[in-house]
Design a protein around this motif. Structure first.
Motif, PDB file in Angstrom:
ATOM      1  N   THR A 146      -0.251  12.845  35.530  1.00 48.79           N
ATOM      2  CA  THR A 146       0.791  11.869  35.804  1.00 48.79           C
ATOM      3  C   THR A 146       0.163  10.635  36.427  1.00 48.79           C
ATOM      4  OG1 THR A 146       2.121  13.755  36.423  1.00 48.79           O
ATOM      5  CG2 THR A 146       3.001  11.586  36.941  1.00 48.79           C
ATOM      6  N   THR A 167       0.463   7.384  38.814  1.00 46.50           N
ATOM      7  CA  THR A 167       1.327   6.938  39.909  1.00 46.50           C
ATOM      8  C   THR A 167       2.330   5.921  39.370  1.00 46.50           C
ATOM      9  OG1 THR A 167      -0.330   5.321  40.434  1.00 46.50           O
ATOM     10  CG2 THR A 167      -0.246   7.258  41.826  1.00 46.50           C
ATOM     11  N   LEU A 169       2.479  -6.483  49.668  1.00 40.31           N
ATOM     12  CA  LEU A 169       3.298  -5.300  49.959  1.00 40.31           C
ATOM     13  C   LEU A 169       2.490  -4.043  50.279  1.00 40.31           C
ATOM     14  CD1 LEU A 169       6.099  -5.692  47.273  1.00 40.31           C
ATOM     15  CD2 LEU A 169       6.488  -5.443  49.713  1.00 40.31           C
ATOM     16  N   TYR A 192      -4.697  -0.839  50.197  1.00 35.93           N
ATOM     17  CA  TYR A 192      -4.686   0.602  49.956  1.00 35.93           C
ATOM     18  C   TYR A 192      -5.497   0.974  48.730  1.00 35.93           C
ATOM     19  CZ  TYR A 192      -1.747   2.076  45.987  1.00 35.93           C
ATOM     20  OH  TYR A 192      -1.285   2.388  44.758  1.00 35.93           O
ATOM     21  N   ASP A 227      -8.785   2.505  49.479  1.00 32.15           N
ATOM     22  CA  ASP A 227      -8.902   3.862  50.030  1.00 32.15           C
ATOM     23  C   ASP A 227      -9.874   4.631  49.146  1.00 32.15           C
ATOM     24  OD1 ASP A 227      -7.081   3.177  51.895  1.00 32.15           O
ATOM     25  OD2 ASP A 227      -5.546   4.616  51.322  1.00 32.15           O
ATOM     26  N   HIS A 260      -9.060   6.100  45.687  1.00 32.22           N
ATOM     27  CA  HIS A 260      -8.766   5.223  44.553  1.00 32.22           C
ATOM     28  C   HIS A 260     -10.026   4.575  43.990  1.00 32.22           C
ATOM     29  CE1 HIS A 260      -4.414   5.251  45.389  1.00 32.22           C
ATOM     30  NE2 HIS A 260      -4.800   5.358  46.631  1.00 32.22           N
ATOM     31  N   GLY A 320       7.467   5.891  47.711  1.00 34.01           N
ATOM     32  CA  GLY A 320       8.133   5.897  46.403  1.00 34.01           C
ATOM     33  C   GLY A 320       8.095   4.559  45.702  1.00 34.01           C
ATOM     34  N   ARG A 327       4.767  -0.966  54.162  1.00 27.84           N
ATOM     35  CA  ARG A 327       3.628  -1.858  54.406  1.00 27.84           C
ATOM     36  C   ARG A 327       3.300  -1.912  55.902  1.00 27.84           C
ATOM     37  NH1 ARG A 327       2.255  -7.527  54.600  1.00 27.84           N
ATOM     38  NH2 ARG A 327       2.233  -7.473  56.843  1.00 27.84           N
ATOM     39  N   ARG A 344       2.021   1.508  57.198  1.00 27.72           N
ATOM     40  CA  ARG A 344       0.622   1.730  56.791  1.00 27.72           C
ATOM     41  C   ARG A 344      -0.339   0.973  57.703  1.00 27.72           C
ATOM     42  NH1 ARG A 344      -3.473   2.716  53.131  1.00 27.72           N
ATOM     43  NH2 ARG A 344      -4.844   0.923  52.948  1.00 27.72           N
ATOM     44  N   LEU A 370      -6.283   8.122  56.958  1.00 28.22           N
ATOM     45  CA  LEU A 370      -5.070   7.948  56.149  1.00 28.22           C
ATOM     46  C   LEU A 370      -5.376   7.980  54.655  1.00 28.22           C
ATOM     47  CD1 LEU A 370      -2.000   7.206  56.266  1.00 28.22           C
ATOM     48  CD2 LEU A 370      -2.712   4.822  56.080  1.00 28.22           C
ATOM     49  N   LEU A 371      -4.556   8.718  53.939  1.00 31.23           N
ATOM     50  CA  LEU A 371      -4.640   8.701  52.475  1.00 31.23           C
ATOM     51  C   LEU A 371      -3.268   8.261  51.964  1.00 31.23           C
ATOM     52  CD1 LEU A 371      -6.145   9.316  49.875  1.00 31.23           C
ATOM     53  CD2 LEU A 371      -5.391  11.678  50.060  1.00 31.23           C
ATOM     54  N   SER A 372      -3.238   7.093  51.332  1.00 31.24           N
ATOM     55  CA  SER A 372      -1.957   6.523  50.889  1.00 31.24           C
ATOM     56  C   SER A 372      -1.827   6.565  49.380  1.00 31.24           C
ATOM     57  CB  SER A 372      -1.852   5.048  51.308  1.00 31.24           C
ATOM     58  OG  SER A 372      -1.741   4.932  52.680  1.00 31.24           O
ATOM     59  N   PHE A 373      -0.616   6.809  48.920  1.00 34.10           N
ATOM     60  CA  PHE A 373      -0.285   6.653  47.500  1.00 34.10           C
ATOM     61  C   PHE A 373       1.017   5.862  47.417  1.00 34.10           C
ATOM     62  CE2 PHE A 373      -3.051  10.336  47.301  1.00 34.10           C
ATOM     63  CZ  PHE A 373      -3.809  10.083  46.180  1.00 34.10           C
ATOM     64  N   PHE A 374       1.006   4.792  46.664  1.00 29.97           N
ATOM     65  CA  PHE A 374       2.225   4.021  46.409  1.00 29.97           C
ATOM     66  C   PHE A 374       2.598   4.235  44.941  1.00 29.97           C
ATOM     67  CE2 PHE A 374       2.919   1.080  50.008  1.00 29.97           C
ATOM     68  CZ  PHE A 374       1.766   1.307  50.741  1.00 29.97           C
ATOM     69  N   ILE A 375       3.832   4.537  44.665  1.00 24.97           N
ATOM     70  CA  ILE A 375       4.281   4.612  43.275  1.00 24.97           C
ATOM     71  C   ILE A 375       4.612   3.175  42.866  1.00 24.97           C
ATOM     72  CG2 ILE A 375       5.936   5.622  41.664  1.00 24.97           C
ATOM     73  CD1 ILE A 375       4.092   7.669  43.123  1.00 24.97           C
ATOM     74  N   PHE A 435      -1.800  10.559  39.682  1.00 23.95           N
ATOM     75  CA  PHE A 435      -1.356  11.113  40.963  1.00 23.95           C
ATOM     76  C   PHE A 435      -1.806  12.572  41.027  1.00 23.95           C
ATOM     77  CE2 PHE A 435       1.924  13.056  43.719  1.00 23.95           C
ATOM     78  CZ  PHE A 435       1.645  12.323  44.838  1.00 23.95           C
TER      79      PHE A 435
END
Lengths: 244, 769
Positions: free
Chosen positions: A2, A4, A220, A224, A227, A230, B342, B349, B352, B363-368, B388
């Motif tokens: 999937t 993101t 926004l 990130y 990180d 990624h 989400g 923002r 974070r 920190l491990l971030s994921f933004f959809i 993901f």
């Protein structure tokens, strides 16, 4: 597998109007603060079409001294001619705004080298950050990978092949384009482009829109994309993307 | 003397001595001028006598004038007679008995301690000291880093080599102070010379100055010898105060070896009985100091006690320095937080930014960034979006996170529904989960009747009521002002002011109700009759914790506050408090025991403070608790006692350790259905620095003798000290006195007038005017 990016079923839960994303345009004294009046609405439309950002296509025009300024952490300042220096009070507010979380995108719509607008912007920036000169934004900056992988700085007229910006404590707070990005984004209500591209066509316009999307998503999401999780994938794609 | 007493009519028993003193305050300049004037006047006078033919008469008149001038001068000196009562004093001899810990070191080949040599030699010369006492004022002191007076009779009976390290500078300074203005005729020093601040090569200039200032000969009696001195020791240790869990910790030990010969020895690092690491050290003759680095990985949180040891060698002088204990506090390196958003928005923002700037957070971030219906107008290779890793995150690696945050996040289609059960189990087993509001959270995220809903402090009770747009002020639950998550300011009143100063929030996830056991720390204060809607709630679920923030506008507390002229400090503090609460720091515990320090010296009281708090973090009064103190070093329970906390939920406890080593103090509190416990550890250390330089310092003792004009010898059990003698010159002490002026009386003035009159008469007779 999937992505993101792959699937959010719908935006049916469009509740909480105040949470929706908007970009106010800054009004100022002298000059022409809105030479591309449809630029922001058009960019918001592109954001809604291309990303998961929940936008509100609403035109908001603000002066820096407007009490509601701090409800919008991203603001857009544009023009095509010189403008009066901002009052000291507004300089102080704007400096505070940028230092503590705000983001300003400045767009020169004049499509000219060394325009009067450019001079006014440089004066404004030196007033705002006298000790931090504006610098070219490096190609490994998150702005160039916050959504699209971008290797060319486009615009309606490609005056400078780079963006300029100011960073404070690792966060870029101000981005300046000389290439009339707003002109490339602008579309009327019937869906026609308002301005022709200078020296380029559809690709140049699409690259301009992609840059607008990336600048917004950087504001926004910040860094990130840097990180560790990624990085390997992005770097591999960049390697392939950049290779002939 | 009797003539004077009779003259002043004073009984002879009152005074036994006298003295004439000059009391004039005239300066030397005045005296010089007067002398010149007198000489000039006499010269003029002698010239004026030239007309007198008879030399006899001439000299008689001149003699009278000279006599008059002498008397006038005597009056100008203002002489006084002092009658004194004095008594004879005995001179003092000080005997210093070194009772520092190094005196317990054995000396070879006799294999007796230095202390034994001292006591036996002192006993053998008891008569010598008795005789000395008759002639002198005999002062006996135990000497280590200070002087402790002791009587001749008790000197040996009470002698124990347990004094803190030798400090001759301080001891001699104290001795000088005690005898300031009194005669100190000599010092007899029984010692091994083991002063840590002095080298074995030469004596320091400061020490020389101090010894010199005593103005008394020092007779150094060296107790013990370096002959056949054998010792292997862990003399120093460099270890950090704290380390990180599962991260290597380096410890460096300094090993000293004297006369051990050529051999290989193991240097062992243990935790309890468990050997963590052992290294082989090759000891070579001719080299006395070695550095050994040991590395180990701590796998338990909290204060752990470790021990480094070297083996005992046959015939060692000191056996207590073969082991050294130390403590290291092991903490988590950083909290691992998984942050899923989400869709990009200002709330995520700003959050974070806080998390990434918290040095304790990884920190491990994921933004959809993209929805199904989105048309990105580009191929995947032109996008920076990555797959993901749902399976990895929610099956394999979930337990490695300390906190999982779903912010405005709808789980489908990113997480298979079966993985939601993993989240429930993860929290139940000690993990932490936080759901932050938005249109994709709670009902909007499809969490109703899922395992995630079971974990949450809020239950979805109205699936149709999704969102409220009205602005509201965050209201703190009346009983929760002391809750560590809500502590924006340490002071309670200032904390209330801080909360009241925060900008309004807008956008509330509605249709939610707190589940039993949940604590609604913040609510919207919307209705006083039907109950307010929860804004921020927490719940202890199994061994873990869950939280729900039912709004996506907490960033107002940051950026809007800045726009109002304030700062985003309170916003950052709030979210950092949330992280700290998840981490379970001391400030988030309901039962806490603390000691006033972590290290104590021997014979020092350990003060402990115990706090009991309710679920709302208000003091829990009259809590029955049990305290158990254990020796970690000896692995025994030392004390067990029941205590009751006071009105402030506090209890104080004092403990006097009887030995050195590491101790643990554990408190237990049976609170309703659960038993809480809290533990603290502390160390009690004797000063063992003496054993770092255990050898006899004969150079120092010899130098004392040499520069003070005394003597030096190596003491044996049967040494005879009779040849140490002191001069017994008498010193007198004045106990009373009376003074009489010799110039301010009629007799003195009459004498001068008489002499002048006689002088005038003779001059007239000689035909002079």
């Amino acid at each position: 597998m999937t992505l993101t990016s792959a699937i959010i079923p719908s935006k049916a839960w469009a509740i909480g109007e105040s949470s929706k994303f908007r970009i106010p345009q800054i009004l100022y004294e002298g000059g022409n603060p809105k030479p591309r009046p449809d630029a922001i609405i058009s960019l918001l439309a592109q954001l809604a079409k291309r990303t998961s950002v929940n936008v509100k296509r609403q035109e908001i025009n603000l002066k820096i001294s407007d009490p509601s300024l701090f409800r919008y952490p991203l603001i857009y300042l544009a023009g095509d001619s010189g403008f009066k220096p901002f009052p000291k009070k507004e300089i102080k507010i704007l400096r505070n705004y940028l230092n503590f979380g705000g983001f300003l995108f400045i767009d020169d719509n004049s499509a000219k080298t060394n325009s009067e607008f450019n001079k006014s912007v440089k004066n404004l920036i030196s007033e705002l950050f006298p000790r931090s000169p504006i610098r070219k934004i490096r190609r490994d900056h998150s702005i160039f990978r916050s959504f699209y992988l971008i290797n060319r700085v486009a615009g309606r007229a490609e005056i400078q092949p780079y963006l300029e910006g100011i960073s404070i404590k690792g966060r870029t707070v101000l981005v300046y384009s000389s290439n009339d990005l707003g002109g490339a984004w602008s579309r009327n209500k019937l869906g026609y482009w308002n301005y022709d591209m200078v020296g380029g066509g559809r690709t140049q316009r699409d690259l301009s829109i992609r840059l607008g999307v990336n600048i917004t998503l950087y504001a926004l999401t910040l860094d990130y994309k840097k990180d560790m999780v990624h990085l390997p994938i992005i770097l591999e794609r960049l390697r392939r993307y950049n290779s002939p | 003397m009797n003539f004077l007493l009779n003259l002043f009519n004073i009984p002879s028993s009152e005074y036994n001595d006298w003295e004439i003193r000059v009391t004039s305050g005239l300066s030397y300049v005045t005296w010089t001028i007067l002398a010149i004037l007198f000489i000039g006047a006499l010269f003029c006078f002698w010239s004026g006598l030239s007309r007198i033919q008879s030399p006899r008469k001439k000299f008689l008149i001149f003699g009278l004038r000279v006599l008059t001038f002498i008397f006038i001068s005597a009056i100008l000196f203002q002489p006084e007679l002092e009658l004194k009562k004095t008594r004879e004093l005995k001179n003092t001899v000080a005997v210093l008995l070194d009772n520092s810990k190094s005196m317990s070191i054995k000396t070879f080949p006799e294999e007796i301690t230095r202390a034994t040599i001292l006591t036996k030699a002192f006993q053998a010369n008891r008569q010598y000291f008795e005789d000395l006492k008759k002639k002198f004022r005999l002062e006996i002191y135990y000497s280590s880093n200070q002087l402790e007076p002791v009587s001749l009779n008790d000197a040996i009976r009470l002698y124990k080599p347990n004094g803190v390290g030798t400090d001759f500078k301080n001891v001699f300074k104290e001795l000088k102070k005690r005898h300031d203005g009194r005669s100190l005729k000599g010092i007899v020093l029984f010692s091994d010379g083991g002063d840590l601040e002095e080298g074995f090569e030469e004596i320091s200039p400061v020490m020389m100055e101090i010894v010199d200032s005593l103005e008394a000969p020092i007779y150094s009696l060296q107790t013990g010898s370096n002959e056949s001195f054998k010792d292997l020791s862990v003399s120093r240790l460099d270890a950090p105060d704290f380390g990180f869990l599962y991260q290597p910790i380096k410890v460096e030990a300094v090993i000293d070896a004297f006369a051990v010969g050529n051999k290989n020895i193991p240097v062992t690092l243990k935790e309890g009985n468990k050997i963590l690491i052992s290294k082989n050290l090759e000891i070579k003759e001719g080299q006395t100091r070695y550095r050994v680095q040991l590395e180990f990985i701590p796998n338990t949180l909290g204060v752990n006690v470790y021990k480094i040891s070297v083996p005992l060698i046959s015939g060692e002088s000191i056996i207590s320095n073969n082991t050294k204990e130390f403590r290291i506090k092991t903490v988590k390196d950083r909290m691992r937080i998984l942050h899923l958003t989400g869709r990009p928005g200002w709330d995520s923002r700003f959050l974070r930014e806080v998390l990434i700037n918290n040095p304790k957070v990884d920190l491990l971030s994921f933004f959809i960034l993209r929805s199904l219906s989105d048309d990105v107008a580009a191929s995947t290779s032109e996008l920076s979006l990555i797959p993901f890793p749902s399976n990895l995150l929610f099956s394999d690696y979930l337990a490695s996170f300390d906190l999982v945050i779903f912010q405005n996040f709808k789980f489908e289609p990113f997480i298979e529904k079966k993985f939601l059960e993993n989240i429930r189990a993860y929290v139940h087993n000690g993990g932490a989960f936080l759901m932050i509001g938005g249109e994709l959270s709670f009902q909007g995220g499809g969490y109703e009747k899922t395992p995630v809903e079971k974990v949450l402090p809020l239950k979805i009770h109205d699936r149709m009521e999704l969102f409220s747009e009205a602005e509201f002020n965050a209201q703190i639950g009346e009983q929760y002002w002391r809750h560590p998550i809500l502590r924006l300011e340490k002071n309670e009143k200032q904390n209330q002011v801080a909360w009241n100063s925060l900008p309004k929030l807008n956008g509330l996830n509605a249709g939610l109700k707190a589940v039993p056991g949940a604590q609604v720390l913040i609510h919207d204060g919307s209705s006083k009759t039907t109950g307010s809607s929860p804004v921020f709630s927490i719940l202890k679920f199994g061994k873990g914790k869950s939280m729900a923030m039912a709004t996506d506008s907490s960033w107002n507390w940051n950026f809007l506050k800045i726009g109002e002229g304030g700062s985003g400090r309170y916003y950052q503090t709030f979210w950092n408090n949330v992280v700290a609460w998840v981490a379970g720091g001391p400030e988030t515990q309901s039962l806490l025991i603390e000691t006033d320090r972590e290290r104590y010296a021997e014979k020092e009281k350990v003060l402990m403070k115990i706090k009991t708090l309710g679920e709302d973090f208000n003091p829990f009064k009259k809590a029955d608790i049990e305290i158990v103190i254990r020796s970690i070093s000896k692995k025994i329970e030392i004390l067990r006692k029941r205590l009751t906390t006071d009105e402030n939920g506090e209890a104080n406890f004092e403990f006097l350790p009887k030995s050195e080593g590491f101790f643990s103090a554990e408190v237990k509190w049976k609170k309703e259905s659960e038993t809480l416990n809290s533990e603290t550890r502390f160390g009690v250390f004797s000063n063992s620095a003496e054993f770092e330089k255990p050898k006899i310092n004969n150079i120092l003792l010899e130098t004392f003798a040499k520069i003070s004009g005394g003597g030096y010898r190596v003491l044996k059990e049967n040494s005879d000290l009779k040849d140490i003698v002191f001069s017994a010159s008498k010193v007198r002490e004045k106990t009373g006195s009376a003074t009489f002026g010799l110039w301010d009386n009629w007799f003195s003035f009459g004498l001068i007038v008489g002499l002048l009159a006689l002088d005038w008469l003779l001059r007239r007779r000689s035909g002079l005017s």
